[in-house]
Enzyme design. Structure first.
Site, PDB file in Angstrom:
ATOM      1  N   LYS A 131       0.911  -1.177   0.054  1.00  0.00           N
ATOM      2  CA  LYS A 131       0.143  -0.109   0.089  1.00  0.00           C
ATOM      3  C   LYS A 131       0.812   1.016  -0.069  1.00  0.00           C
ATOM      4  CE  LYS A 131      -1.278   1.702   3.776  1.00  0.00           C
ATOM      5  NZ  LYS A 131      -0.806   2.674   4.666  1.00  0.00           N
ATOM      6  N   SER A 132       1.820   1.396   0.579  1.00  0.00           N
ATOM      7  CA  SER A 132       2.660   2.398   1.027  1.00  0.00           C
ATOM      8  C   SER A 132       3.396   2.659  -0.331  1.00  0.00           C
ATOM      9  CB  SER A 132       3.788   2.238   1.936  1.00  0.00           C
ATOM     10  OG  SER A 132       3.178   2.057   3.285  1.00  0.00           O
ATOM     11  N   ARG A 154      -7.347  12.505  13.463  1.00  0.00           N
ATOM     12  CA  ARG A 154      -6.086  12.209  13.360  1.00  0.00           C
ATOM     13  C   ARG A 154      -5.367  13.264  13.027  1.00  0.00           C
ATOM     14  NH1 ARG A 154      -5.480   6.929   9.338  1.00  0.00           N
ATOM     15  NH2 ARG A 154      -3.156   6.974  10.244  1.00  0.00           N
ATOM     16  N   SER A 189       3.644  11.801  13.132  1.00  0.00           N
ATOM     17  CA  SER A 189       3.567  10.966  11.945  1.00  0.00           C
ATOM     18  C   SER A 189       4.862  11.436  10.901  1.00  0.00           C
ATOM     19  CB  SER A 189       2.321  11.261  11.033  1.00  0.00           C
ATOM     20  OG  SER A 189       2.216  10.476   9.972  1.00  0.00           O
ATOM     21  N   SER A 203       8.845   6.079  12.422  1.00  0.00           N
ATOM     22  CA  SER A 203       8.939   5.383  11.090  1.00  0.00           C
ATOM     23  C   SER A 203       9.704   6.102   9.980  1.00  0.00           C
ATOM     24  CB  SER A 203       7.416   5.467  10.585  1.00  0.00           C
ATOM     25  OG  SER A 203       6.434   5.239  11.551  1.00  0.00           O
ATOM     26  N   GLU A 224       3.840   0.117  12.781  1.00  0.00           N
ATOM     27  CA  GLU A 224       2.715  -0.524  12.140  1.00  0.00           C
ATOM     28  C   GLU A 224       2.739  -1.994  12.680  1.00  0.00           C
ATOM     29  OE1 GLU A 224       4.013  -1.081   7.703  1.00  0.00           O
ATOM     30  OE2 GLU A 224       3.682   0.878   8.274  1.00  0.00           O
ATOM     31  N   HIS A 231      -2.990   6.491  15.305  1.00  0.00           N
ATOM     32  CA  HIS A 231      -3.453   5.805  14.146  1.00  0.00           C
ATOM     33  C   HIS A 231      -4.848   5.615  13.847  1.00  0.00           C
ATOM     34  CE1 HIS A 231       0.682   4.356  12.797  1.00  0.00           C
ATOM     35  NE2 HIS A 231       0.935   5.507  13.383  1.00  0.00           N
ATOM     36  N   ARG A 260      -5.074  -3.892  11.100  1.00  0.00           N
ATOM     37  CA  ARG A 260      -4.194  -4.280  11.925  1.00  0.00           C
ATOM     38  C   ARG A 260      -4.717  -5.072  13.182  1.00  0.00           C
ATOM     39  NH1 ARG A 260      -0.626  -4.109   7.999  1.00  0.00           N
ATOM     40  NH2 ARG A 260      -0.046  -2.264   7.217  1.00  0.00           N
ATOM     41  N   LYS A 313      -8.984  -2.553   3.891  1.00  0.00           N
ATOM     42  CA  LYS A 313      -8.141  -1.123   3.851  1.00  0.00           C
ATOM     43  C   LYS A 313      -6.864  -1.389   3.138  1.00  0.00           C
ATOM     44  CE  LYS A 313      -5.856   2.088   7.203  1.00  0.00           C
ATOM     45  NZ  LYS A 313      -6.255   3.318   6.453  1.00  0.00           N
TER      46      LYS A 313
END
Length: 437
Positions: A27-28, A129, A175, A204, A323, A350, A395, A420
């Site tokens: 996805k990323s 968010r 983030s 991240s 994640e 998240h 998740r 998702k």
């Protein structure tokens, strides 16, 4: 307990799993590729893209701003591929971000380059968010944004067809996507961008490295701390982006539940096409799950992970790979000793508050999980069946399925939320267990 239509009885493993699981694309990578292809000076191809809720939302959003995205097969007539045809970005447009962090954060800078207003809205959770880092930075770079002072969705970006760009500070402690969002569109800013992270922590980092590598692959000039630049500063020079023929890697984070299944059942799972070089955070699973009691081998078949029949607790800093926390927490709840998961306070922001959700749901099955300032402490205890709620978080759903392998009577509420990023998760999970049988 009687399962309702919204509850998915998590299947138990009859013994050690032994399966090959082909995981769909990242996805990323897919969503970054879509943005870069949309901003390029010529058409490009994205092969083996992930088709999931988050990527479909990204593609549809870009279409609403005038980008052509044709879905079919690759230029050689084989395999699924998307042809992206850049066009003059324009409004008025309405973007549904769903609850996708990449869509809500990566596209406002794109919208600032459009000619006309672009309105962003999404799921109720998306309003909670953090988005202030992107909003404030874009304003500092010359954009006009109407968010009624919320620093969050819904909002309207009044695109002027171009953006000045230049130096900007942003606190990306909540983030890393704040940094990636500005870098992805920066080659199209008049002065490029110099992004300086001003906060105390930066989670991240592999995702920022992914952004930088993908920018360089389409011809952008990027200076980074890793390439000899100043610490916590990224510079992108203005210039045209090239249309490329990109093949999307398998989503290594989505491989996590299947590798974990091998670990907790003492079985074996092979993930084909696991890359030898990658910026995906999921690659850290090789080291983490080996430390928890398995062993892995990367060869021409892909990555083969084998459980040893023992699952050990772990004390680990997951700040770069947050994640992965839900799946690691589920494994830790089945381990033979205590685990401490650190460096993931940002997970409270998240898809849901993942730390609170994991604590509540694992403890609801008899576990002993406590929140710390920046993570979780997990003391293994015998678990029992019950409903594992997902809070519309993919998740959480896969973590519940993982616990159900060994714990009878676990029912995952709304397993469909895995759409998702991994729409076929229930089918892949059943197929893995069928292979074991």
């Amino acid at each position: 307990m009687t399962a309702t239509a919204a509850h998915w009885p998590a299947p138990r493993a009859a013994g050690p799993v032994d399966a090959t699981v082909t995981v769909p694309g990242s996805k990323s990578v897919t969503n970054r590729a879509l943005v870069l292809a949309a901003l390029a000076s010529e058409p490009g191809w994205i092969r083996r893209p992930l088709r999931s809720r988050d990527t479909v939302l990204m593609a549809e959003a870009l279409r609403t701003m005038g980008v052509g995205i044709e879905e079919g097969v690759g230029p050689d007539g084989t395999g699924e591929a998307w042809r992206v045809i850049p066009a003059g970005l324009h409004g008025p447009a309405r973007v549904d971000v769903g609850n996708a962090g990449t869509v809500m954060r990566f596209l406002p800078p794109v919208a600032a380059l459009a000619d006309g207003p672009v309105h962003f809205d999404g799921d109720p959770r998306s309003y909670e968010r953090p988005l202030h880092g992107v909003i404030d930075a874009l304003r500092a770079l010359g954009a006009r944004i109407d968010d009624e002072g919320r620093g969050a969705l819904p909002l309207t970006v009044h695109g002027a067809g171009s953006l000045a760009g230049g130096p900007v500070g942003v606190d990306a402690s909540s983030s890393s996507q704040f940094v990636s969002a500005l870098l992805l569109s920066a080659p199209r800013f008049n002065q490029g961008v110099e992004v300086r992270h001003t906060g105390p922590t930066l989670p991240s980092l592999p995702h920022i490295r992914m952004t930088v590598e993908m920018l360089r692959a389409v011809g952008a000039q990027v200076d980074t701390p890793e390439s000899g630049g100043e610490a916590n500063v990224w510079r992108v020079t203005p210039g045209a982006l090239l249309g490329r023929d990109l093949t999307v890697e398998p989503d290594l984070s989505n491989a996590q539940p299947f590798l974990a299944a091998a670990l907790v059942t003492g079985g074996r799972v092979t993930i084909p096409d696991w890359p030898r070089h990658t910026t995906q955070p999921g690659d850290a699973l090789r080291e983490i799950f080996t430390a928890m009691g398995g062993r892995c081998e990367l060869d021409e078949r892909g990555l083969t992970f084998t459980g040893t029949g023992a699952v050990h607790g772990i004390d680990v800093d997951l700040s770069d790979v947050g994640e992965l926390t839900p799946g690691i927490a589920a494994v830790a709840a089945l381990a033979d000793s205590e685990s401490v998961l650190r460096g993931v306070a940002h997970l409270r922001l998240h898809e849901t508050d993942r730390l609170a959700a994991l604590t509540k749901e694992i403890n609801g099955l008899g576990g002993a999980v406590t929140e710390t300032a920046d993570g979780l402490r997990i003391r293994p205890r015998p678990l029992h069946g019950g409903v594992f709620h997902t809070y519309d978080d993919h998740r959480l759903a896969t973590a519940g399925a993982l616990l159900g392998l060994l714990v009878p009577g676990v029912e995952v509420e709304n397993v469909a939320t895995t759409a998702k990023t991994l729409p076929e998760f229930p089918e892949l999970w059943q197929a893995m267990l069928g292979a074991a049988a």
